[in-house]
Design a protein around this motif. Structure first.
Motif: not given
Length: 128
Positions: A97-123
């Protein structure tokens, strides 16, 4: 709901398709006008997302990526078709998670039983 152009990709959760996810993400970022630094960050972020999704998918599962391009950012939603032994709270403490966050502006792990996340990059880099 974010307004913009959306590109959807669904690949089998197999290592050999990691390249497809990375190259699609790079192509989307490049087409959106991101500079080389941002495109490189998108590439590395999607690689880490794929590794994490792959780890949380059962055999014969798949990973879905939805890339949305707005005037200012690239938003990526990633989701596994099904998960096993996934705990969002534990993922947030992992080095990955730390590694992933170093490559994007925002990283959100979605709650729930299925692995899901949202990442954002400023263009657009600040100050450019």
């Amino acid at each position: 709901n974010v307004m913009g152009d959306t590109i959807t990709l669904r690949v089998p959760a197999k290592k050999r398709y990691a390249l497809v996810a990375r190259m699609t993400a790079k192509s989307v970022a490049t087409s959106a006008g991101a500079n080389v630094f941002i495109v490189d960050n998108v590439h590395h972020a999607i690689e880490e997302v794929f590794v994490q999704g792959y780890a949380h998918c059962r055999e014969n599962g798949f990973l879905s990526f939805e890339f949305t391009v707005t005037d200012d950012e690239l938003i990526t939603h990633a989701r596994a078709s099904e998960s096993c032994d996934y705990n969002p709270e534990e993922f947030n403490k992992e080095l990955n998670a730390v590694i992933l966050e170093s490559f994007c502006d925002e990283c959100t792990i979605e709650a729930g039983d299925i692995w899901a996340l949202t990442i954002r990059h400023s263009l657009h880099m600040q100050g450019s």
